[in-house]
Design a protein around this motif. Sequence first.
Motif, short mmCIF file in Angstrom:
data_model
loop_
_atom_site.label_atom_id
_atom_site.label_comp_id
_atom_site.label_asym_id
_atom_site.label_seq_id
_atom_site.Cartn_x
_atom_site.Cartn_y
_atom_site.Cartn_z
N UNK A 215 0.80 -1.21 0.00
CA UNK A 215 0.00 0.00 0.00
C UNK A 215 0.83 1.26 0.00
N UNK A 216 2.13 1.14 -0.27
CA UNK A 216 3.05 2.28 -0.29
C UNK A 216 3.54 2.48 -1.72
N UNK A 217 2.83 3.30 -2.47
CA UNK A 217 3.11 3.47 -3.89
C UNK A 217 4.16 4.55 -4.12
N UNK A 218 5.21 4.17 -4.84
CA UNK A 218 6.24 5.12 -5.27
C UNK A 218 5.97 5.41 -6.75
N UNK A 219 5.43 6.58 -7.04
CA UNK A 219 5.03 6.89 -8.41
C UNK A 219 6.22 7.04 -9.35
N UNK A 366 7.03 18.80 -2.10
CA UNK A 366 6.29 17.60 -2.49
C UNK A 366 5.90 16.78 -1.26
N UNK A 367 4.80 16.08 -1.40
CA UNK A 367 4.50 14.98 -0.49
C UNK A 367 4.92 13.73 -1.24
N UNK A 368 6.03 13.16 -0.86
CA UNK A 368 6.66 12.11 -1.65
C UNK A 368 6.82 10.81 -0.89
N UNK A 369 7.17 10.89 0.40
CA UNK A 369 7.47 9.71 1.19
C UNK A 369 6.38 9.41 2.22
N UNK A 370 6.29 8.14 2.59
CA UNK A 370 5.45 7.72 3.70
C UNK A 370 6.30 7.69 4.97
N UNK A 371 5.63 7.63 6.11
CA UNK A 371 6.34 7.35 7.36
C UNK A 371 6.00 5.92 7.78
N UNK A 372 6.93 5.26 8.44
CA UNK A 372 6.70 3.89 8.89
C UNK A 372 5.60 3.85 9.94
N UNK A 373 5.05 2.68 10.17
CA UNK A 373 3.98 2.53 11.17
C UNK A 373 4.45 2.95 12.55
N UNK A 374 5.71 2.67 12.85
CA UNK A 374 6.23 3.00 14.17
C UNK A 374 6.35 4.51 14.38
N UNK A 375 6.47 5.28 13.29
CA UNK A 375 6.61 6.74 13.39
C UNK A 375 5.28 7.47 13.16
N UNK A 376 4.30 6.76 12.64
CA UNK A 376 3.05 7.43 12.24
C UNK A 376 2.27 8.01 13.42
N UNK A 377 2.52 7.53 14.64
CA UNK A 377 1.83 8.07 15.81
C UNK A 377 2.39 9.43 16.20
N UNK A 379 4.18 11.54 13.87
CA UNK A 379 4.33 12.45 12.73
C UNK A 379 3.20 12.24 11.74
N UNK A 380 2.80 13.33 11.06
CA UNK A 380 1.75 13.23 10.06
C UNK A 380 2.30 12.81 8.70
N UNK A 381 3.57 13.07 8.46
CA UNK A 381 4.15 12.73 7.17
C UNK A 381 5.51 13.36 6.97
N UNK A 382 5.90 13.41 5.70
CA UNK A 382 7.20 13.97 5.31
C UNK A 382 6.97 14.99 4.21
N UNK A 383 7.57 16.18 4.36
CA UNK A 383 7.57 17.18 3.29
C UNK A 383 8.96 17.23 2.68
N UNK A 384 8.99 17.19 1.35
CA UNK A 384 10.26 17.20 0.61
C UNK A 384 10.41 18.53 -0.10
N UNK A 395 14.45 16.93 3.29
CA UNK A 395 13.26 16.30 3.85
C UNK A 395 13.06 16.69 5.32
N UNK A 396 11.79 16.92 5.67
CA UNK A 396 11.42 17.21 7.05
C UNK A 396 10.23 16.35 7.45
N UNK A 397 10.34 15.65 8.55
CA UNK A 397 9.16 15.06 9.18
C UNK A 397 8.31 16.21 9.71
N UNK A 398 6.99 16.09 9.64
CA UNK A 398 6.18 17.20 10.13
C UNK A 398 5.00 16.69 10.95
N UNK A 399 4.51 17.61 11.81
CA UNK A 399 3.33 17.31 12.64
C UNK A 399 2.53 18.59 12.80
N UNK A 400 1.26 18.56 12.39
CA UNK A 400 0.38 19.70 12.62
C UNK A 400 -0.06 19.71 14.08
N UNK A 401 0.12 20.84 14.74
CA UNK A 401 -0.27 20.97 16.13
C UNK A 401 -1.29 22.10 16.27
#
Length: 435
Positions: A215-219, A366-377, A379-384, A395-401
């Motif tokens: 379920x992790x598609x790399x276009x 870009x929104x390009x990468x996924x975060x692993x299941x262990x990090x998904x709690x 972080x919301x994702x990765x911005x490139x 690349x930056x991991x990010x979290x909306x607060x």
Amino acid sequence: MKIMKKIDFLLFSLFCVLFICSCSHIMGYSVLLWNLPEHNIQDGEIVPVYIKSNISHVYVVGIEGENKEVSLWQLTDPVSKRKAIEQAKKYEEFQGVYASVALDGLPMRAEPVNTSKQVYRLRENEVIKVLQKGEGQAVMSGKNTLEGDWLRVLTSDGTHGWCFSYNLRLYKTDVLGNKIGDDEEKQTENTSTEIDRLLLKIWYPENYKAMIESGRIDTEKLNPYYNLHIDEESSQLYFTTPKVSKHWNYKGSVQSASGHYNLVDIPISITVRRQNFIVVRYTGENGKPEDFNFVTLEQNIHELIANEHARREKEYNQIVAFSNSFKSASYGTLNLENDYSFKWTNNKLLIPSVIPSSAKNTGNVKVKYYVSKSLSASYDGVLTFQFDGVQKEINFLYKLENNGLRFEDATGAVIKNNILMERSLSPLVIFFNKM
């Protein structure tokens, strides 16, 4: 020495005659491991054992009221009838199942592990008996896990070992040793060869399947134009990979072995592992052959890519809808636009440790990468970020607060198969207030 052997053989024969005529003592019961078509008995059957000869390397067993000699390797060691029944149950799943070897030199191993000691090297097209399936170590091809199972097998000279099924062609036999359904397959091949039918499908690189299943598609890697197929209208065979882009007039194929085909006037041979898995060997202009694994897919690749773009757009729009302008007292002001462009000013404290000194204040995100299941709690994702003036992506991991946006520098983070798996060892954390 020869005289002694003759005497031993005569004594053994005399003993057999006396034994058969005088009593019916049974040593035990054994499970047949290799069928006896001359006696209409299939592997997996239980037979009584009367005599064992280490001279002739045979057992004398009872078959339909008669006593027959069977090679030692074709039977399990004699035990009680109860234990023999228990042993037979272990072989039930693969009763009548044999395999043809697809790869010359394929090793049989002492244990179901790819680094275990080799006990035998199989020849291409050699027939072996499949005894059991076992749990073993995964077999890798580069970064991909090969499809298949570890099987305990038996050769026609009595060697036992473990072999991975990836390079085996399994088939079922009847009591006479004939392939079940073989006549039907031959009739089908008279009208259309196996490979002609298969090449009407579209074959994609094997790693596509693993990517889709995760379920992790790399276009960038899931390219619908990387495939092998025949265009029916033009009779052109197309073979396109990241390394090769070729097409030829398809004139048919020549079958060199079971499941193995050489294409006429085309530097390609194809080995059919399963109906949805083939190995393509392409020999380039340098004369060096290279193997490519291809599979068929149930999913539509164009739809998968479109869905992934929609997912990324939704994720980015959630950030912009929250706010498109953020400010940090130490690390400047970040503006994110709906068209994925950005402007980041007063970010000198990030230069050159995070942002290269040649980078301008503008670029695209870009929104390009996924975060692993262990990090998904966390972080919301990765911005490139792709800054104008540099080729390197940041690349930056990010979290909306509640009142802003938290960044964590992902320089040095572990990214594998389009997934950020592990954070940097000593990451810089930036908090932007919502403006």
